[in-house]
Design a protein around this motif. Structure first.
Motif, mmCIF file in Angstrom:
data_model
loop_
_atom_site.group_PDB
_atom_site.id
_atom_site.type_symbol
_atom_site.label_atom_id
_atom_site.label_comp_id
_atom_site.label_asym_id
_atom_site.label_seq_id
_atom_site.Cartn_x
_atom_site.Cartn_y
_atom_site.Cartn_z
ATOM 1 N N CYS A 127 5.065 34.543 9.542
ATOM 2 C CA CYS A 127 5.360 33.440 8.830
ATOM 3 C C CYS A 127 6.378 33.354 8.065
ATOM 4 C CB CYS A 127 3.892 33.230 7.933
ATOM 5 S SG CYS A 127 2.279 32.980 9.069
ATOM 6 N N VAL A 128 6.886 32.061 8.049
ATOM 7 C CA VAL A 128 8.254 31.711 6.996
ATOM 8 C C VAL A 128 7.399 30.817 6.054
ATOM 9 C CG1 VAL A 128 10.040 30.364 6.609
ATOM 10 C CG2 VAL A 128 9.931 31.828 8.710
ATOM 11 N N CYS A 129 7.404 31.444 4.764
ATOM 12 C CA CYS A 129 6.514 30.829 3.550
ATOM 13 C C CYS A 129 7.543 30.388 2.684
ATOM 14 C CB CYS A 129 5.609 31.562 3.122
ATOM 15 S SG CYS A 129 4.437 32.564 4.379
ATOM 16 N N LYS A 130 7.101 29.394 1.595
ATOM 17 C CA LYS A 130 7.666 28.959 0.486
ATOM 18 C C LYS A 130 7.408 30.008 -0.505
ATOM 19 C CE LYS A 130 9.330 24.464 1.122
ATOM 20 N NZ LYS A 130 10.774 24.090 0.798
ATOM 21 N N THR A 131 8.542 30.103 -1.299
ATOM 22 C CA THR A 131 8.234 31.074 -2.571
ATOM 23 C C THR A 131 7.226 30.454 -3.597
ATOM 24 O OG1 THR A 131 10.397 30.059 -3.452
ATOM 25 C CG2 THR A 131 10.430 32.262 -2.349
ATOM 26 N N LEU A 132 6.644 31.110 -4.425
ATOM 27 C CA LEU A 132 5.302 30.888 -5.039
ATOM 28 C C LEU A 132 5.718 30.208 -6.512
ATOM 29 C CD1 LEU A 132 3.346 33.942 -4.350
ATOM 30 C CD2 LEU A 132 3.254 31.736 -3.035
ATOM 31 N N ASP A 133 5.635 28.967 -6.609
ATOM 32 C CA ASP A 133 6.067 28.320 -7.997
ATOM 33 C C ASP A 133 5.634 29.266 -9.185
ATOM 34 O OD1 ASP A 133 7.424 26.422 -6.366
ATOM 35 O OD2 ASP A 133 5.715 24.965 -6.459
ATOM 36 N N LYS A 134 4.249 29.511 -9.032
ATOM 37 C CA LYS A 134 3.661 30.221 -10.128
ATOM 38 C C LYS A 134 4.670 31.438 -10.633
ATOM 39 C CE LYS A 134 0.808 33.698 -7.344
ATOM 40 N NZ LYS A 134 -0.573 34.015 -6.841
ATOM 41 N N THR A 135 5.454 31.994 -9.986
ATOM 42 C CA THR A 135 6.077 33.226 -10.541
ATOM 43 C C THR A 135 7.117 33.056 -11.698
ATOM 44 O OG1 THR A 135 7.755 32.983 -8.504
ATOM 45 C CG2 THR A 135 6.160 34.207 -8.115
ATOM 46 N N HIS A 136 7.313 31.607 -11.823
ATOM 47 C CA HIS A 136 8.225 31.129 -12.737
ATOM 48 C C HIS A 136 7.559 30.453 -14.159
ATOM 49 C CE1 HIS A 136 11.537 32.154 -9.853
ATOM 50 N NE2 HIS A 136 10.784 31.385 -9.243
ATOM 51 N N ASN A 137 6.284 30.529 -14.150
ATOM 52 C CA ASN A 137 5.841 29.698 -15.231
ATOM 53 C C ASN A 137 5.168 30.733 -16.218
ATOM 54 O OD1 ASN A 137 5.861 27.299 -13.799
ATOM 55 N ND2 ASN A 137 4.122 27.407 -12.567
ATOM 56 N N ILE A 138 6.120 31.379 -16.882
ATOM 57 C CA ILE A 138 5.694 32.361 -18.131
ATOM 58 C C ILE A 138 4.828 31.903 -18.956
ATOM 59 C CG2 ILE A 138 6.793 33.603 -19.962
ATOM 60 C CD1 ILE A 138 7.404 34.502 -17.051
ATOM 61 N N ASP A 139 4.840 30.418 -19.205
ATOM 62 C CA ASP A 139 4.084 29.922 -20.172
ATOM 63 C C ASP A 139 2.558 29.638 -19.700
ATOM 64 O OD1 ASP A 139 4.875 28.145 -18.039
ATOM 65 O OD2 ASP A 139 4.097 26.213 -19.287
ATOM 66 N N LYS A 140 2.253 30.279 -18.688
ATOM 67 C CA LYS A 140 0.731 30.267 -18.044
ATOM 68 C C LYS A 140 0.331 31.672 -18.306
ATOM 69 C CE LYS A 140 1.483 26.226 -14.911
ATOM 70 N NZ LYS A 140 1.015 25.860 -13.373
ATOM 71 N N ILE A 141 0.870 32.596 -18.909
ATOM 72 C CA ILE A 141 0.241 33.662 -19.222
ATOM 73 C C ILE A 141 -0.863 33.688 -20.075
ATOM 74 C CG2 ILE A 141 0.782 36.066 -20.359
ATOM 75 C CD1 ILE A 141 3.651 35.636 -19.425
ATOM 76 N N LYS A 142 -2.113 34.398 -19.734
ATOM 77 C CA LYS A 142 -3.132 34.541 -20.766
ATOM 78 C C LYS A 142 -2.903 35.459 -21.728
ATOM 79 C CE LYS A 142 -6.045 33.562 -16.705
ATOM 80 N NZ LYS A 142 -7.213 34.147 -15.913
ATOM 81 N N TYR A 143 -2.752 34.962 -23.072
ATOM 82 C CA TYR A 143 -2.376 36.067 -24.199
ATOM 83 C C TYR A 143 -3.500 36.790 -24.695
ATOM 84 C CZ TYR A 143 2.026 33.152 -24.054
ATOM 85 O OH TYR A 143 2.936 32.429 -23.593
ATOM 86 N N ASN A 144 -4.723 36.363 -23.942
ATOM 87 C CA ASN A 144 -5.695 37.353 -24.177
ATOM 88 C C ASN A 144 -6.139 38.319 -23.050
ATOM 89 O OD1 ASN A 144 -6.871 35.423 -22.624
ATOM 90 N ND2 ASN A 144 -8.923 35.211 -23.748
ATOM 91 N N GLY A 145 -5.208 38.274 -22.293
ATOM 92 C CA GLY A 145 -5.337 38.990 -20.926
ATOM 93 C C GLY A 145 -4.769 40.499 -21.028
ATOM 94 N N ILE A 146 -5.004 41.113 -19.917
ATOM 95 C CA ILE A 146 -4.334 42.521 -19.863
ATOM 96 C C ILE A 146 -3.289 42.280 -18.516
ATOM 97 C CG2 ILE A 146 -4.688 44.965 -19.388
ATOM 98 C CD1 ILE A 146 -7.454 44.592 -20.992
#
Length: 260
Positions: free
Chosen positions: A97-116
């Protein structure tokens, strides 16, 4: 379904070129191989622009191929010789499959700051990156933070992850020390894993929400800049004459300790 029999077909050449990291970055596309991995992509809402199947694959992996065909924009049936040009393995299954790269890889602001999270600081080996991602998903980590090193879309990394790199929240950053400082400003604690007798044993570290475990480069470990910026240096006590652990093995132990 369009038929392709020539290895020199332009669509095939452009798909095969995606085995190169620079080509992937320039075009915003990546190439997946294997029935299960491509089906995982389809089930993970990854945008599939093109799907390629051999005749034998359509029969042997009929269920996976149906899933992939249901979402792919274009579908091709290819000769075995064409599959060999697309393949990154010695014995390909005949599904690509030829796929589009994942947009989520660039959204640093979406990190859960209470996560691990696990942060990779220059991990180069694609098998290590893939195994690390698979372990992180299995143990329940909130995601991966990738700084330098192996390309997320490396075919070997994708296969070693068994689809985890598609399902996990994965974030990329160019400046690891700057990322560490950003995470700390949001209340997260950053732990640099090192091979050192004066570092704190991981089992003695107070755990809780908002933790980042840094896994360093296979040869040089965590960079000096990241180590100095971290809140604390931690280590895995070892017996015997072994001086260090494989990056993926070390990550598995560290994440287990933080997530158990």
């Amino acid at each position: 379904m369009e038929l392709i029999t020539s290895r020199n077909n332009e669509t095939v050449k452009r798909a095969a070129a995606l085995k190169d990291a620079a080509e992937r970055r320039e075009r915003g596309l990546f190439l997946l191989e294997g029935a299960r991995l491509c089906a995982d992509a389809a089930n993970s809402a990854v945008q599939i622009d093109q799907a390629f199947f051999t005749e034998s694959a359509l029969q042997k992996y009929a269920e996976e191929c149906k899933i992939i065909q249901s979402v792919a924009k274009r579908v091709f049936c290819v000769a075995d010789s064409v599959a060999l040009r697309l393949a990154d393995t010695k014995n390909p299954q005949g599904v690509f499959c030829v796929c589009k790269t994942l947009d989520k890889t660039h959204n640093i602001d979406k990190i859960k700051y209470n996560g691990i999270y696990a942060l990779t600081d220059g991990v180069q080996n694609p098998d290590n990156l893939g195994a690390l991602a698979r372990t992180a998903e299995a143990l329940g980590a909130d995601g991966l933070l990738l700084c330098g090193g192996c390309d997320l879309y490396n075919p070997k990394a994708m296969r070693a992850s068994m689809g985890s790199l598609l399902r996990l929240d994965v974030f990329e950053a160019d400046d690891a020390p700057a990322l560490v400082r950003t995470l700390q400003s949001k209340g997260m604690r950053v732990f640099a894993s090192v091979v050192s007798g004066d570092a704190r044993p991981v089992q003695d570290v107070p755990k809780g929400e908002g933790c980042v475990v840094v896994i360093g480069n296979e040869g040089n470990g965590v960079s000096d800049e990241v180590r100095d910026a971290a809140d604390e240096r931690i280590t895995i006590p070892m017996a015997g004459r072994a001086e260090s652990l494989n990056a993926a093995a070390a990550a598995a132990i560290l994440l287990w300790e933080f997530l158990k």
